[in-house]
Write a protein that holds these residues in place. Sequence first.
Motif, mmCIF file in Angstrom:
data_model
loop_
_atom_site.group_PDB
_atom_site.id
_atom_site.type_symbol
_atom_site.label_atom_id
_atom_site.label_comp_id
_atom_site.label_asym_id
_atom_site.label_seq_id
_atom_site.Cartn_x
_atom_site.Cartn_y
_atom_site.Cartn_z
ATOM 1 N N VAL A 47 -11.210 20.376 -5.256
ATOM 2 C CA VAL A 47 -12.215 19.310 -5.306
ATOM 3 C C VAL A 47 -12.570 19.044 -6.760
ATOM 4 N N ALA A 48 -12.245 17.852 -7.234
ATOM 5 C CA ALA A 48 -12.537 17.439 -8.613
ATOM 6 C C ALA A 48 -13.134 16.039 -8.564
ATOM 7 N N ALA A 49 -14.242 15.923 -7.847
ATOM 8 C CA ALA A 49 -14.775 14.621 -7.468
ATOM 9 C C ALA A 49 -15.871 14.088 -8.382
ATOM 10 N N GLY A 50 -16.167 14.781 -9.475
ATOM 11 C CA GLY A 50 -17.161 14.268 -10.408
ATOM 12 C C GLY A 50 -18.509 14.027 -9.745
ATOM 13 N N PRO A 51 -19.106 12.850 -9.950
ATOM 14 C CA PRO A 51 -20.429 12.583 -9.374
ATOM 15 C C PRO A 51 -20.440 12.496 -7.858
ATOM 16 N N TRP A 52 -19.263 12.452 -7.236
ATOM 17 C CA TRP A 52 -19.181 12.430 -5.772
ATOM 18 C C TRP A 52 -19.105 13.842 -5.183
ATOM 19 N N ILE A 53 -19.287 14.867 -6.020
ATOM 20 C CA ILE A 53 -19.240 16.242 -5.540
ATOM 21 C C ILE A 53 -20.247 16.463 -4.417
ATOM 22 N N ARG A 54 -21.386 15.805 -4.497
ATOM 23 C CA ARG A 54 -22.406 15.932 -3.447
ATOM 24 C C ARG A 54 -21.821 15.695 -2.061
ATOM 25 N N ASP A 55 -20.962 14.696 -1.938
ATOM 26 C CA ASP A 55 -20.428 14.319 -0.626
ATOM 27 C C ASP A 55 -19.397 15.325 -0.125
ATOM 28 N N ILE A 90 -14.325 22.297 -8.453
ATOM 29 C CA ILE A 90 -14.560 22.084 -9.883
ATOM 30 C C ILE A 90 -15.751 21.140 -9.987
ATOM 31 N N ALA A 91 -16.926 21.705 -10.201
ATOM 32 C CA ALA A 91 -18.164 20.923 -10.305
ATOM 33 C C ALA A 91 -18.658 21.058 -11.739
ATOM 34 N N MET A 133 0.843 -1.198 0.000
ATOM 35 C CA MET A 133 0.000 0.000 0.000
ATOM 36 C C MET A 133 0.878 1.247 0.000
ATOM 37 N N THR A 134 0.526 2.199 -0.879
ATOM 38 C CA THR A 134 1.289 3.440 -0.984
ATOM 39 C C THR A 134 1.152 4.261 0.295
ATOM 40 N N SER A 135 2.280 4.715 0.808
ATOM 41 C CA SER A 135 2.231 5.546 2.007
ATOM 42 C C SER A 135 1.718 6.929 1.652
ATOM 43 N N ILE A 136 1.191 7.624 2.647
ATOM 44 C CA ILE A 136 0.699 8.978 2.414
ATOM 45 C C ILE A 136 1.492 9.954 3.279
ATOM 46 N N PRO A 137 1.686 11.161 2.779
ATOM 47 C CA PRO A 137 2.431 12.156 3.559
ATOM 48 C C PRO A 137 1.544 12.767 4.644
ATOM 49 N N ALA A 138 2.153 13.331 5.629
ATOM 50 C CA ALA A 138 1.402 14.000 6.690
ATOM 51 C C ALA A 138 0.859 15.339 6.221
ATOM 52 N N SER A 139 1.468 15.902 5.160
ATOM 53 C CA SER A 139 1.011 17.196 4.655
ATOM 54 C C SER A 139 1.371 17.332 3.186
ATOM 55 N N SER A 140 0.634 18.201 2.522
ATOM 56 C CA SER A 140 0.928 18.549 1.135
ATOM 57 C C SER A 140 0.377 19.944 0.890
ATOM 58 N N ARG A 141 1.152 20.749 0.228
ATOM 59 C CA ARG A 141 0.731 22.132 -0.028
ATOM 60 C C ARG A 141 -0.604 22.174 -0.788
ATOM 61 N N TYR A 142 -0.730 21.334 -1.800
ATOM 62 C CA TYR A 142 -1.964 21.230 -2.572
ATOM 63 C C TYR A 142 -2.467 19.785 -2.501
ATOM 64 N N VAL A 143 -3.733 19.633 -2.164
ATOM 65 C CA VAL A 143 -4.365 18.311 -2.183
ATOM 66 C C VAL A 143 -5.539 18.361 -3.149
ATOM 67 N N ILE A 144 -5.510 17.461 -4.109
ATOM 68 C CA ILE A 144 -6.571 17.367 -5.113
ATOM 69 C C ILE A 144 -7.361 16.094 -4.853
ATOM 70 N N VAL A 145 -8.675 16.211 -4.750
ATOM 71 C CA VAL A 145 -9.544 15.057 -4.543
ATOM 72 C C VAL A 145 -10.138 14.659 -5.882
ATOM 73 N N GLY A 146 -9.710 13.524 -6.408
ATOM 74 C CA GLY A 146 -10.235 13.004 -7.662
ATOM 75 C C GLY A 146 -9.175 12.907 -8.740
ATOM 76 N N ALA A 147 -8.981 11.697 -9.292
ATOM 77 C CA ALA A 147 -7.991 11.473 -10.350
ATOM 78 C C ALA A 147 -8.687 11.232 -11.681
ATOM 79 N N GLY A 148 -9.637 12.131 -12.007
ATOM 80 C CA GLY A 148 -10.273 12.125 -13.313
ATOM 81 C C GLY A 148 -9.701 13.237 -14.176
ATOM 82 N N ILE A 149 -10.426 13.652 -15.192
ATOM 83 C CA ILE A 149 -9.905 14.623 -16.154
ATOM 84 C C ILE A 149 -9.541 15.939 -15.489
ATOM 85 N N HIS A 150 -10.365 16.429 -14.548
ATOM 86 C CA HIS A 150 -10.094 17.729 -13.932
ATOM 87 C C HIS A 150 -8.970 17.655 -12.914
#
Length: 446
Positions: free
Chosen positions: A211-219, A394-395, A1-18
């Motif tokens: 936030v680039a969550a596509g159909p999960w933008i509601r959440d 980004i909705a 499992m890929t480790s995650i950092p404790a912090s990041s200057r920019y965090v993007i939610v969603g690995a789709g086109i946006h």
Amino acid sequence: MTSIPASSRYVIVGAGIHGLSTAWHLARELRARGLGSGGDILILDKRAVGAGASGIACGVIRNNYFQPAMRELMAHSVAIWESDPQALAYHPVGYMQIAPEEMHGNVAKIFTEQRAIGYPSELIEGERDCRGYLLDMFDDWQAPGVTAILHEEKGGYANNLRSLRGLAAKAEAEGVRIVPGIRVTGLRANGGAVTAVQTDRGDINTDQLIVAAGPWIRDVWSMLDLPGRISVTGPGGAPSEDRPMWTYWALQEGTLGIDPKIFTDNRGGFPPVLHVDSSAPLYDDVSGDLITDRMWGIYYKPDLYFGGVQGGTAPYLIGRPADEVAVDPYGPESPDYTVREGFVRMWTSALAHCHKRFEGRRKAYRHEPTGGIGAFTPDSFPVFDVFRQNAYVIADSNHGYKMIGVGALVAKELLGEEQALLTPFRFGRYQTGELHPVSSSPFPWS
């Protein structure tokens, strides 16, 4: 499992086109300006690159919109697709809107305004000239009642997953880190600003959330404590009405499992992506029964990636409140929102209505789970705006895949440069009544 950092200057939610496009362009901007690098950017996705709406997209790239702001934004995006066709799996075959008299005025207006922004297209008007134009391209064209054709020289289609992998590779080459298999569970805030993204694998502190969550933008919208219902002022200051912020529509797309080379033009080449709207009655290609006598529309293209003729028709409204709609499992894995036999009957009959070569081809339809759902805004157009001081949302209201250039514009806005192409899509338009004009198309996104 890929480790995650404790912090990041920019965090993007969603690995789709946006999410991927924003990360790639932001990394380039940071490097060019000496303000950082892709190493400052982290993309989180609950599953993997392209596991949402972008990964099942039909892939159509077009400028054909009745709304001026959408046309200008799409012209910018088409240029991004053209910048690296190979890496983005882009096929610039063009795009053609074929319309009845009821839409003639709208199509002519689009053509005029495309010329004003330098977007190359051709307008054919009148039933006789339209029929001649189509027969010159397809000798088996047989749909009646066409009085306007808009043939866009640019645009075409791209392969969904190949293009996303190409974008991911570009982002990672800039040092962006993509973490799959991590679920966002909440947000932590201080003084009104988001300070950390909470996940099922721990918290990640951040200065900027995208936030680039596509159909999960509601959440994620709910995690930001933003309203589930809003007041929408009508154009010209018409009385406002209470509307749900999110409404889900089910997308209807599928593939006719024939050799794509069966659908070539009279010169043996692959045609543009075709979009046909019609007010002519549509009859079942098999039984002859009436399917509909109302306006209908389809889009279709020969597609080597899908291995056939692929396309779809207008989505249908999911008749339940957004918070009751099960977004997961998504797409072909959903037990509720994959296409049904009614779509197969309508789409294959519409293909036969347009081209003699598709008559009697329904048996070739590939019966496999297809489709997905999209989260639409109150006016069915995107929202690009900042909330809670440092959460850029980004909705896309399901216009997403073709809008690859939004990420380039968002990257500049994140660095303090407001982009005129994004201004018409601010959340505040619902309060002011500065809504986008509505076309006569049967599609909610036209």
